[in-house]
Design a protein around this motif. Structure first.
Motif, PDB file in Angstrom:
ATOM      1  N   LEU A  10       0.824  -1.204   0.000  1.00 25.45           N
ATOM      2  CA  LEU A  10       0.000   0.000   0.000  1.00 25.45           C
ATOM      3  C   LEU A  10       0.859   1.256   0.000  1.00 25.45           C
ATOM      4  O   LEU A  10       0.515   2.249  -0.671  1.00 25.45           O
ATOM      5  CB  LEU A  10      -0.937  -0.016   1.212  1.00 25.45           C
ATOM      6  CG  LEU A  10      -2.001  -1.127   1.195  1.00 25.45           C
ATOM      7  CD1 LEU A  10      -2.759  -1.156   2.517  1.00 25.45           C
ATOM      8  CD2 LEU A  10      -2.956  -0.946   0.031  1.00 25.45           C
ATOM      9  N   ARG A  11       1.973   1.234   0.698  1.00 29.51           N
ATOM     10  CA  ARG A  11       2.885   2.379   0.684  1.00 29.51           C
ATOM     11  C   ARG A  11       3.459   2.590  -0.720  1.00 29.51           C
ATOM     12  O   ARG A  11       3.518   3.727  -1.204  1.00 29.51           O
ATOM     13  CB  ARG A  11       4.016   2.165   1.696  1.00 29.51           C
ATOM     14  CG  ARG A  11       5.131   3.233   1.676  1.00 29.51           C
ATOM     15  CD  ARG A  11       4.692   4.538   2.289  1.00 29.51           C
ATOM     16  NE  ARG A  11       4.601   4.429   3.730  1.00 29.51           N
ATOM     17  CZ  ARG A  11       5.595   4.687   4.584  1.00 29.51           C
ATOM     18  NH1 ARG A  11       6.780   5.074   4.127  1.00 29.51           N
ATOM     19  NH2 ARG A  11       5.408   4.574   5.881  1.00 29.51           N
ATOM     20  N   VAL A  12       3.856   1.503  -1.360  1.00 30.19           N
ATOM     21  CA  VAL A  12       4.401   1.593  -2.716  1.00 30.19           C
ATOM     22  C   VAL A  12       3.342   2.111  -3.687  1.00 30.19           C
ATOM     23  O   VAL A  12       3.600   3.018  -4.494  1.00 30.19           O
ATOM     24  CB  VAL A  12       4.941   0.225  -3.178  1.00 30.19           C
ATOM     25  CG1 VAL A  12       5.268   0.248  -4.667  1.00 30.19           C
ATOM     26  CG2 VAL A  12       6.173  -0.168  -2.374  1.00 30.19           C
ATOM     27  N   ALA A  13       2.139   1.531  -3.620  1.00 28.67           N
ATOM     28  CA  ALA A  13       1.070   1.943  -4.529  1.00 28.67           C
ATOM     29  C   ALA A  13       0.739   3.421  -4.362  1.00 28.67           C
ATOM     30  O   ALA A  13       0.563   4.146  -5.352  1.00 28.67           O
ATOM     31  CB  ALA A  13      -0.169   1.082  -4.298  1.00 28.67           C
ATOM     32  N   ASP A  14       0.656   3.893  -3.125  1.00 30.75           N
ATOM     33  CA  ASP A  14       0.356   5.309  -2.878  1.00 30.75           C
ATOM     34  C   ASP A  14       1.478   6.207  -3.404  1.00 30.75           C
ATOM     35  O   ASP A  14       1.212   7.283  -3.961  1.00 30.75           O
ATOM     36  CB  ASP A  14       0.159   5.551  -1.384  1.00 30.75           C
ATOM     37  CG  ASP A  14      -1.160   4.987  -0.866  1.00 30.75           C
ATOM     38  OD1 ASP A  14      -2.042   4.684  -1.693  1.00 30.75           O
ATOM     39  OD2 ASP A  14      -1.287   4.842   0.370  1.00 30.75           O
ATOM     40  N   SER A  15       2.716   5.767  -3.228  1.00 29.55           N
ATOM     41  CA  SER A  15       3.850   6.563  -3.706  1.00 29.55           C
ATOM     42  C   SER A  15       3.842   6.680  -5.226  1.00 29.55           C
ATOM     43  O   SER A  15       4.140   7.741  -5.782  1.00 29.55           O
ATOM     44  CB  SER A  15       5.167   5.947  -3.230  1.00 29.55           C
ATOM     45  OG  SER A  15       5.241   5.929  -1.822  1.00 29.55           O
ATOM     46  N   LEU A  16       3.489   5.579  -5.904  1.00 31.07           N
ATOM     47  CA  LEU A  16       3.427   5.614  -7.366  1.00 31.07           C
ATOM     48  C   LEU A  16       2.267   6.487  -7.841  1.00 31.07           C
ATOM     49  O   LEU A  16       2.424   7.302  -8.760  1.00 31.07           O
ATOM     50  CB  LEU A  16       3.275   4.189  -7.905  1.00 31.07           C
ATOM     51  CG  LEU A  16       4.508   3.292  -7.777  1.00 31.07           C
ATOM     52  CD1 LEU A  16       4.156   1.841  -8.075  1.00 31.07           C
ATOM     53  CD2 LEU A  16       5.624   3.753  -8.708  1.00 31.07           C
ATOM     54  N   LYS A  17       1.113   6.331  -7.214  1.00 32.58           N
ATOM     55  CA  LYS A  17      -0.056   7.117  -7.626  1.00 32.58           C
ATOM     56  C   LYS A  17       0.167   8.611  -7.414  1.00 32.58           C
ATOM     57  O   LYS A  17      -0.338   9.440  -8.183  1.00 32.58           O
ATOM     58  CB  LYS A  17      -1.290   6.642  -6.858  1.00 32.58           C
ATOM     59  CG  LYS A  17      -1.762   5.258  -7.290  1.00 32.58           C
ATOM     60  CD  LYS A  17      -2.872   4.741  -6.388  1.00 32.58           C
ATOM     61  CE  LYS A  17      -3.246   3.309  -6.736  1.00 32.58           C
ATOM     62  NZ  LYS A  17      -4.244   2.738  -5.795  1.00 32.58           N
ATOM     63  N   ILE A  33      11.047   4.849  -7.295  1.00 36.31           N
ATOM     64  CA  ILE A  33       9.959   5.116  -6.355  1.00 36.31           C
ATOM     65  C   ILE A  33       9.649   3.865  -5.528  1.00 36.31           C
ATOM     66  O   ILE A  33       9.440   3.952  -4.312  1.00 36.31           O
ATOM     67  CB  ILE A  33       8.702   5.593  -7.123  1.00 36.31           C
ATOM     68  CG1 ILE A  33       8.964   6.953  -7.769  1.00 36.31           C
ATOM     69  CG2 ILE A  33       7.498   5.671  -6.189  1.00 36.31           C
ATOM     70  CD1 ILE A  33       7.903   7.375  -8.779  1.00 36.31           C
ATOM     71  N   VAL A  34       9.617   2.712  -6.182  1.00 41.10           N
ATOM     72  CA  VAL A  34       9.358   1.453  -5.471  1.00 41.10           C
ATOM     73  C   VAL A  34      10.437   1.199  -4.419  1.00 41.10           C
ATOM     74  O   VAL A  34      10.142   0.910  -3.250  1.00 41.10           O
ATOM     75  CB  VAL A  34       9.281   0.277  -6.464  1.00 41.10           C
ATOM     76  CG1 VAL A  34       9.227  -1.053  -5.714  1.00 41.10           C
ATOM     77  CG2 VAL A  34       8.078   0.418  -7.387  1.00 41.10           C
ATOM     78  N   ASN A  35      11.692   1.307  -4.829  1.00 40.12           N
ATOM     79  CA  ASN A  35      12.796   1.055  -3.892  1.00 40.12           C
ATOM     80  C   ASN A  35      12.744   1.997  -2.699  1.00 40.12           C
ATOM     81  O   ASN A  35      12.941   1.570  -1.539  1.00 40.12           O
ATOM     82  CB  ASN A  35      14.130   1.213  -4.616  1.00 40.12           C
ATOM     83  CG  ASN A  35      14.385   0.115  -5.632  1.00 40.12           C
ATOM     84  OD1 ASN A  35      13.789  -0.962  -5.570  1.00 40.12           O
ATOM     85  ND2 ASN A  35      15.268   0.383  -6.581  1.00 40.12           N
ATOM     86  N   GLU A  36      12.477   3.267  -2.956  1.00 40.68           N
ATOM     87  CA  GLU A  36      12.449   4.253  -1.871  1.00 40.68           C
ATOM     88  C   GLU A  36      11.290   3.973  -0.913  1.00 40.68           C
ATOM     89  O   GLU A  36      11.447   4.031   0.316  1.00 40.68           O
ATOM     90  CB  GLU A  36      12.318   5.656  -2.446  1.00 40.68           C
ATOM     91  CG  GLU A  36      12.333   6.752  -1.376  1.00 40.68           C
ATOM     92  CD  GLU A  36      12.236   8.152  -1.963  1.00 40.68           C
ATOM     93  OE1 GLU A  36      12.304   9.121  -1.185  1.00 40.68           O
ATOM     94  OE2 GLU A  36      12.093   8.278  -3.201  1.00 40.68           O
ATOM     95  N   ALA A  37      10.114   3.644  -1.465  1.00 40.06           N
ATOM     96  CA  ALA A  37       8.954   3.384  -0.618  1.00 40.06           C
ATOM     97  C   ALA A  37       9.164   2.145   0.248  1.00 40.06           C
ATOM     98  O   ALA A  37       8.799   2.135   1.433  1.00 40.06           O
ATOM     99  CB  ALA A  37       7.695   3.214  -1.487  1.00 40.06           C
TER     100      ALA A  37
END
Length: 363
Positions: free
Chosen positions: A289-296, A352-356
């Protein structure tokens, strides 16, 4: 916006050249010449005996069940698109869910045999993300217990197993040609079989059960149009190049993602892949969920595919525990993947994925 996928469109002039022929013939649908040409070209491309081009990838599952008189229990996977389960329920069958393998997320053959009862008639398995199931094991179980094998092969166009199209396995295989697929006809699908009698039955099922004024069986309207066939004729010759381009994007992600806290499905030995999807599995739903929110937040749209586990659907037949599928479905996310996704965009998405992921573990 970078979506999880983007439909490939051929040169407009190439498509309109087919349209000119449709206008000249005024044959818009109902087993037209473009449809027949597309069926012939797909059979040659895939190396299969019988292929019927239909309206979508769900109705062909329904046709397969009806044509083989499947009305009772069907052992199936909980990790698939909802169409797999919907087709069973719509046709009055009882889905019996066998859990998935923890490495490739396809149905686990070791879980199938214990679920077989006197009412079991078939196994309906999905080649998840275009990756082949354990075909030999499934076939051995089916032969031992006199069961039919139906493969939901919606993701497999252009993928091979042991040198053959994945669509060539099972009593019946079905495919989707929805606009988001590796090969598409805007909307469409096909059903494949080696059985001559079954192919004849499916031919009539697709078109109300009749030819001209002669009626042979029950049927449904699963005919596809000349306009959809025209798109398929434009796209089909490009499939090898499209797969190669998808493979390149796949490589961008492989090189840039930090796999210390991310896993990916294992490719089944013997598969020549079509790079249909890029799923990643995180260590928790919180991380997903953190990754998905960061991408969105950066106008990038991934997808929770497949979610939820189908054995948990409120309209399914009770709750049949499938702990592996229930766990994986909470943690899997498909990243954007399409042939012209730029390397810079793939690099940004991976960053973004790696950072999240890293921030979740710092928190």
């Amino acid at each position: 916006m970078i979506n999880v996928t983007k439909s490939y469109l051929p040169d407009l002039e190439e498509y309109t050249n087919y349209l000119k022929g449709i206008w000249e013939r005024v044959h818009l649908t109902n087993d037209g010449p473009l449809l027949r040409d597309l069926e012939a070209q797909m059979k040659e491309f895939l190396g299969v005996k019988h292929l019927k081009f239909c309206t979508n990838g769900t109705i062909v599952l329904q046709m397969a069940l009806k044509a083989m008189d499947i009305t009772k229990e069907v052992i199936t996977t909980p990790f698939s698109y909802v169409a797999t389960t919907n087709a069973l329920l719509w046709e009055g069958c009882t889905p019996v869910f066998a859990d998935i393998r923890p490495d490739d997320y396809c149905i686990d053959p070791d879980k199938i045999e214990a679920l077989i009862t006197e009412d079991t008639q078939a196994i309906m398995a999905t080649h998840v993300y275009g990756n082949a199931c354990r075909i030999e094991q499934i076939q051995a179980i089916a032969q031992k217990h006199n069961l039919k094998v139906i493969y939901d092969a919606a993701h497999t166009f252009g993928a091979n197993y042991n040198g053959r199209s994945i669509l060539s396995y099972g009593d019946v295989s079905t495919c989707s040609f929805h606009a988001t697929k590796v090969f598409h006809t805007v909307e469409g699908g096909c059903i494949v079989t080696d059985d001559d009698a079954l192919a004849e039955k499916l031919h009539f099922y697709r078109s109300f059960g009749h030819r001209n004024d002669d009626y042979y069986s029950i049927g449904i309207n699963a005919k596809n149009s000349e306009f959809h066939a025209a798109m398929g004729l434009c796209v089909l010759p490009k499939v090898p190049a499209l797969i190669e381009a998808r493979k390149q994007v796949f490589g961008y992600y492989n090189d840039r993602l930090d796999f210390s806290r991310i896993t990916r499905p294992v490719l089944t030995p013997g598969v020549d892949y079509n790079y249909a999807y890029y799923p990643v599995v995180f260590d928790s739903e919180e991380t997903l969920l953190r990754v998905a929110d960061s991408l969105k937040a950066q106008d990038i749209s991934p997808r929770r595919y497949f979610f939820p586990s189908l054995n948990t659907l409120p309209f399914s037949v009770g709750h049949q525990p499938c702990p592996v599928s229930e766990d994986v479905s909470l943690r899997v996310l498909c990243l954007p993947l399409y042939p012209d996704l730029a390397e810079a965009d793939a690099d940004r998405i991976a960053g973004i994925v790696n950072e999240a992921v890293a921030l979740v573990h710092i928190d």
